[in-house]
Design a protein around this motif. Structure first.
Motif, mmCIF file in Angstrom:
data_model
loop_
_atom_site.group_PDB
_atom_site.id
_atom_site.type_symbol
_atom_site.label_atom_id
_atom_site.label_comp_id
_atom_site.label_asym_id
_atom_site.label_seq_id
_atom_site.Cartn_x
_atom_site.Cartn_y
_atom_site.Cartn_z
ATOM 1 N N ALA A 319 0.847 -1.200 0.000
ATOM 2 C CA ALA A 319 0.000 0.000 0.000
ATOM 3 C C ALA A 319 0.880 1.248 0.000
ATOM 4 O O ALA A 319 0.635 2.207 -0.748
ATOM 5 C CB ALA A 319 -0.919 -0.009 1.225
ATOM 6 N N ALA A 320 1.912 1.237 0.834
ATOM 7 C CA ALA A 320 2.786 2.412 0.911
ATOM 8 C C ALA A 320 3.477 2.665 -0.427
ATOM 9 O O ALA A 320 3.601 3.813 -0.873
ATOM 10 C CB ALA A 320 3.821 2.211 2.023
ATOM 11 N N ALA A 321 3.895 1.588 -1.097
ATOM 12 C CA ALA A 321 4.551 1.747 -2.402
ATOM 13 C C ALA A 321 3.565 2.334 -3.415
ATOM 14 O O ALA A 321 3.911 3.235 -4.194
ATOM 15 C CB ALA A 321 5.069 0.390 -2.887
ATOM 16 N N ALA A 322 2.317 1.851 -3.385
ATOM 17 C CA ALA A 322 1.294 2.393 -4.296
ATOM 18 C C ALA A 322 1.070 3.869 -3.983
ATOM 19 O O ALA A 322 1.027 4.716 -4.883
ATOM 20 C CB ALA A 322 -0.008 1.613 -4.141
ATOM 21 N N GLY A 323 0.941 4.177 -2.692
ATOM 22 C CA GLY A 323 0.675 5.564 -2.286
ATOM 23 C C GLY A 323 1.792 6.507 -2.686
ATOM 24 O O GLY A 323 1.547 7.635 -3.145
ATOM 25 N N LEU A 324 3.033 6.038 -2.535
ATOM 26 C CA LEU A 324 4.179 6.874 -2.938
ATOM 27 C C LEU A 324 4.154 7.134 -4.440
ATOM 28 O O LEU A 324 4.403 8.257 -4.902
ATOM 29 C CB LEU A 324 5.490 6.157 -2.593
ATOM 30 C CG LEU A 324 6.132 6.476 -1.247
ATOM 31 C CD1 LEU A 324 7.342 5.556 -1.032
ATOM 32 C CD2 LEU A 324 6.543 7.940 -1.124
ATOM 33 N N ALA A 325 3.845 6.081 -5.207
ATOM 34 C CA ALA A 325 3.797 6.248 -6.665
ATOM 35 C C ALA A 325 2.698 7.236 -7.044
ATOM 36 O O ALA A 325 2.883 8.088 -7.917
ATOM 37 C CB ALA A 325 3.566 4.897 -7.334
ATOM 38 N N VAL A 326 1.550 7.167 -6.364
ATOM 39 C CA VAL A 326 0.440 8.092 -6.676
ATOM 40 C C VAL A 326 0.880 9.536 -6.434
ATOM 41 O O VAL A 326 0.679 10.417 -7.288
ATOM 42 C CB VAL A 326 -0.813 7.753 -5.823
ATOM 43 C CG1 VAL A 326 -1.847 8.870 -5.891
ATOM 44 C CG2 VAL A 326 -1.424 6.435 -6.299
ATOM 45 N N LEU A 327 1.500 9.789 -5.290
ATOM 46 C CA LEU A 327 1.931 11.169 -5.000
ATOM 47 C C LEU A 327 2.964 11.627 -6.032
ATOM 48 O O LEU A 327 2.949 12.787 -6.473
ATOM 49 C CB LEU A 327 2.500 11.262 -3.576
ATOM 50 C CG LEU A 327 1.472 11.115 -2.450
ATOM 51 C CD1 LEU A 327 2.167 11.119 -1.091
ATOM 52 C CD2 LEU A 327 0.404 12.206 -2.504
ATOM 53 N N GLY A 328 3.847 10.697 -6.419
ATOM 54 C CA GLY A 328 4.864 11.043 -7.427
ATOM 55 C C GLY A 328 4.226 11.395 -8.757
ATOM 56 O O GLY A 328 4.589 12.386 -9.395
ATOM 57 N N VAL A 329 3.261 10.595 -9.186
ATOM 58 C CA VAL A 329 2.610 10.842 -10.485
ATOM 59 C C VAL A 329 1.841 12.170 -10.447
ATOM 60 O O VAL A 329 1.897 12.956 -11.404
ATOM 61 C CB VAL A 329 1.657 9.668 -10.845
ATOM 62 C CG1 VAL A 329 0.822 10.022 -12.074
ATOM 63 C CG2 VAL A 329 2.446 8.393 -11.088
ATOM 64 N N ILE A 330 1.138 12.438 -9.358
ATOM 65 C CA ILE A 330 0.366 13.699 -9.276
ATOM 66 C C ILE A 330 1.315 14.877 -9.485
ATOM 67 O O ILE A 330 1.030 15.803 -10.252
ATOM 68 C CB ILE A 330 -0.355 13.818 -7.907
ATOM 69 C CG1 ILE A 330 -1.479 12.789 -7.801
ATOM 70 C CG2 ILE A 330 -0.915 15.231 -7.701
ATOM 71 C CD1 ILE A 330 -2.152 12.721 -6.438
ATOM 72 N N GLU A 331 2.476 14.805 -8.821
ATOM 73 C CA GLU A 331 3.417 15.920 -8.929
ATOM 74 C C GLU A 331 4.064 15.970 -10.320
ATOM 75 O O GLU A 331 4.016 17.004 -10.987
ATOM 76 C CB GLU A 331 4.486 15.755 -7.860
ATOM 77 C CG GLU A 331 5.294 17.009 -7.660
ATOM 78 C CD GLU A 331 6.249 16.842 -6.487
ATOM 79 O OE1 GLU A 331 5.846 16.310 -5.439
ATOM 80 O OE2 GLU A 331 7.423 17.219 -6.651
ATOM 81 N N GLU A 332 4.621 14.845 -10.745
ATOM 82 C CA GLU A 332 5.421 14.878 -11.979
ATOM 83 C C GLU A 332 4.581 15.080 -13.235
ATOM 84 O O GLU A 332 5.043 15.667 -14.202
ATOM 85 C CB GLU A 332 6.264 13.611 -12.085
ATOM 86 C CG GLU A 332 7.487 13.708 -11.187
ATOM 87 C CD GLU A 332 7.921 12.366 -10.647
ATOM 88 O OE1 GLU A 332 7.872 11.382 -11.399
ATOM 89 O OE2 GLU A 332 8.301 12.295 -9.460
ATOM 90 N N GLU A 333 3.353 14.623 -13.218
ATOM 91 C CA GLU A 333 2.513 14.808 -14.416
ATOM 92 C C GLU A 333 1.658 16.076 -14.322
ATOM 93 O O GLU A 333 0.793 16.296 -15.174
ATOM 94 C CB GLU A 333 1.647 13.570 -14.639
ATOM 95 C CG GLU A 333 2.503 12.354 -14.965
ATOM 96 C CD GLU A 333 1.724 11.104 -15.345
ATOM 97 O OE1 GLU A 333 0.484 11.170 -15.467
ATOM 98 O OE2 GLU A 333 2.370 10.064 -15.496
ATOM 99 N N GLY A 334 1.871 16.868 -13.288
ATOM 100 C CA GLY A 334 1.146 18.136 -13.162
ATOM 101 C C GLY A 334 -0.366 17.938 -13.115
ATOM 102 O O GLY A 334 -1.127 18.693 -13.728
#
Ligand SMILES: Cc1ncc(COP(=O)(O)O)c(C=O)c1O
Length: 435
Positions: A319-334
Motif C-alpha cells: 500500500a505504501a509503495a502504491a501511495g508513494l507512486a500516486v503522489l509522485g505521479v500527481i506531482e510529476e505529471e502536473g
C-alpha cells in the motif's frame, strides 16, 4: 426508489426492467444474483462486463471503449504503469502486517504528512474510507467526551455500523440514530451563513436531548449532496460555531482529496481551514485498497490511552509503495494543474451549453455537478438524469448521478482527463439532450 435518494441505488441495474437482455448476459446476471445475493449492485439498465482499462478509458468484453467520467478510484489514470510497477515490485519483495519497521512505509508517511498543515502531523493507515471515518469519529468522541455528530442530509461516509449512522443516504427506511443531526447541503450563491445557522440549530437540537456535539463531519466538496464547492471559505462560520461549542471538524477527503479540486491536494484547503481530523481513501492508492486518518498527535495519544488500535493490513508495504507512486505521479505529471485548467474549461463549456433542461453547473477542478431540471417548473428532473446516464453509456461515456433528488450528473473523471475528452463529453451530452 422511494421519495428519498439512496445514493448507493442511483443508476442501479433493476432485474425487473430487463426485458430485452441478450441471453448470455441474462445468464451471467442470474449467476451473479445466485452467488452474491441481495447485496450485489450493478450499474446500468444493461450491466457491462469490463475487461481492461488505461488512462481515462475502459474496455468491455466486446472490445468497446468507454470514456470514464465517473471514477474517483483510479484517479491518476486506470492502471497507471508507474503505480502498477510499484505495487508489483514491492509485492515481489515483502508484504507484511504493520508491526515491523519498514522504510517504504516510513517514506510514505513522511511524504504524505509533509502535505498537511501544522498541527496535523500523525497518520494512521487503514484500508478503506469507511475505516478511516469510523476511527476519526471514535477519536473525536474520546477527545471531546461528547457523543453527537452533525452531517449533511444526503451525506455518504461509508459502511461500518457507526459510519452508516452518519450516512443518511444509505439508510433506506429509517432516520439516522438519535446522536446524529443532518443539515441541508450548502447550496445557493452565499451558503455560508445559512449553513452555519443550520449547524447551530442542529447543535441546539442535540443539546435539547442532552447530547453535546462531538463533530461536524463533511465531505469538503459535498459529493453525494450534489457537489457544492463555492465560494471558497463558506465552511468557516459553521466550523467556528462547532469549535466554540467544544466540538471538532472532520474533513472527509475521500472524494476531493489528492488533487481533484485543482487547488492543492486537499479540498479543505480551499476553505482556508485546518481540520482537527482528515480522512482519506479511494484515490490514495489509485485502486490499491488503502485509506488513512491524519490528526494531531495529542488527539491520537488520548485515543490510544483508552483503546488499542491495530489494523492488520492498513499501511502494509505494498500500500505504501502504491501511495508513494500516486503522489509522485500527481506531482510529476502536473495533475493538479491539469484538474484546474481542464476543469475550468469544462465548467465554462458546460455552462455555455444552453440546453433548457440543464440547470446549475457547479464544481472545482475535475469534480463538477450538473443539475437536470424541468424547464417549465425548474424542479429537479431525476428521470432525465437516469435517461442521460444510460444514453451516454450507449455513446461510450460512463457517468453517474448524485444529489438529494438524484438529478445531478456527477462529473468526476481521472485527473489525466484532457480537453478533447471534455469536448467529446460536451458533444455527447448535447446530442443526448436533443432527443
Ligand atoms: C465521501 C466518502 N467518504 C467515505 C467513503 C467510504 O469509502 P470506502 O467505500 O472506501 O469505505 C465514501 C465512499 O463512497 C465517500 O464517498
Amino acid at each position: 426508489m422511494s421519495g428519498k435518494t439512496e445514493i448507493l441505488d442511483l443508476n442501479r441495474f433493476d432485474p425487473r426492467k430487463s426485458a430485452d437482455m441478450p441471453v448470455e448476459l441474462a445468464e451471467r446476471l442470474d449467476k451473479r444474483a445466485a452467488t452474491f445475493g441481495a447485496s450485489s449492485v450493478l450499474f446500468y439498465e444493461q450491466p457491462i462486463e469490463m475487461v481492461s482499462a488505461q488512462g481515462c478509458y475502459m474496455v468491455d468484453r466486446q472490445g468497446r471503449r468507454y470514456l470514464d467520467v465517473y471514477n474517483n478510484v483510479p484517479s491518476v489514470g486506470h492502471c497507471h504503469p508507474r503505480v502498477v510497477e510499484a505495487i508489483a515490485k514491492q509485492a515481489a519483495v515483502l508484504n507484511i502486517h504493520t508491526r515491523y519497521l519498514n522504510r517504504v512505509v516510513e517514506a510514505y508517511a513522511e511524504r504524505l504528512l509533509s502535505t498537511f498543515p501544522t498541527p496535523l502531523s500523525n497518520l494512521v493507515m487503514t484500508c478503506t474510507g469507511s475505516e478511516s471515518n469510523d476511527l476519526a469519529l471514535r477519536i473525536a468522541r474520546c477527545v471531546t467526551g461528547a457523543e453527537g455528530f452533525i452531517v449533511t442530509e444526503t451525506a455518504y461516509h461509508g459502511n461500518t455500523a457507526l459510519v452508516t449512522e452518519i450516512s443518511p443516504s444509505a439508510l433506506k427506511r429509517r432516520k439516522p440514530a438519535g446522536f446524529v443531526r443532518s443539515v441541508p447541503a450548502p447550496s445557493g450563491e452565499a451558503p455560508g451563513p445559512a449553513f452555519a445557522a443550520a449547524v447551530k440549530a442542529a447543535m441546539a437540537d442535540l443539546e435539547a436531548q442532552g447530547i453535546k456535539t462531538a463533530v461536524l463531519i463533511v465531505d469538503s466538496i459535498f459529493s453525494s449532496d450534489g457537489i457544492y464547492a463555492d465560494p471558497p471559505g463558506f465552511l468557516q462560520d459553521a466550523v467556528q460555531a462547532v469549535r466554540d461549542a467544544g466540538g471538532l471538524f472532520i474533513a472527509d477527503e475521500v472524494q476531493p482529496g489528492f488533487g481533484r479540486t485543482g487547488h492543492g491536494l486537499w479540498g479543505f484547503a480551499r476553505h482556508g481551514l485546518v481540520p482537527d481530523i482528515v480522512t482519506m481513501g479511494k484515490p490514495m492508492g489509485n485502486g490499491f485498497p488503502m485509506g488513512g486518518v491524519v490528526t494531531r498527535p495529542d488527539f491520537l495519544a488520548r485515543f490510544c490511552e483508552e483503546t488499542g488500535y491495530f489494523n492488520t493490513f492498513g499501511g502494509n508495504p505494498v500500500a505504501a509503495a502504491a501511495g508513494l507512486a500516486v503522489l509522485g505521479v500527481i506531482e510529476e505529471e502536473g495533475l493538479i494543474e491539469n484538474a484546474r485548467t481542464v476543469g475550468t474549461y469544462f465548467i465554462e463549456q458546460l455552462r455555455g451549453l444552453k440546453a433548457e433542461r440543464i440547470g446549475e453547473v457547479r464544481g472545482a477542478g475535475l469534480f463538477i455537478g450538473l443539475d437536470f431540471v424541468d424547464p417549465a417548473s425548474g424542479a429537479p428532473d431525476a428521470p432525465l438524469a437516469t435517461h442521460a446516464i444510460n444514453e451516454m453509456k450507449k455513446a461510450g461515456i460512463l457517468i453517474g448521478a448524485a444529489g438529494k433528488h438524484g438529478a445531478t450528473l456527477k462529473i468526476r473523471p481521472p485527473l489525466c482527463f484532457s480537453r478533447s475528452d471534455a469536448d467529446y463529453f460536451l458533444d455527447t451530452v448535447s446530442k443526448v439532450l436533443a432527443h
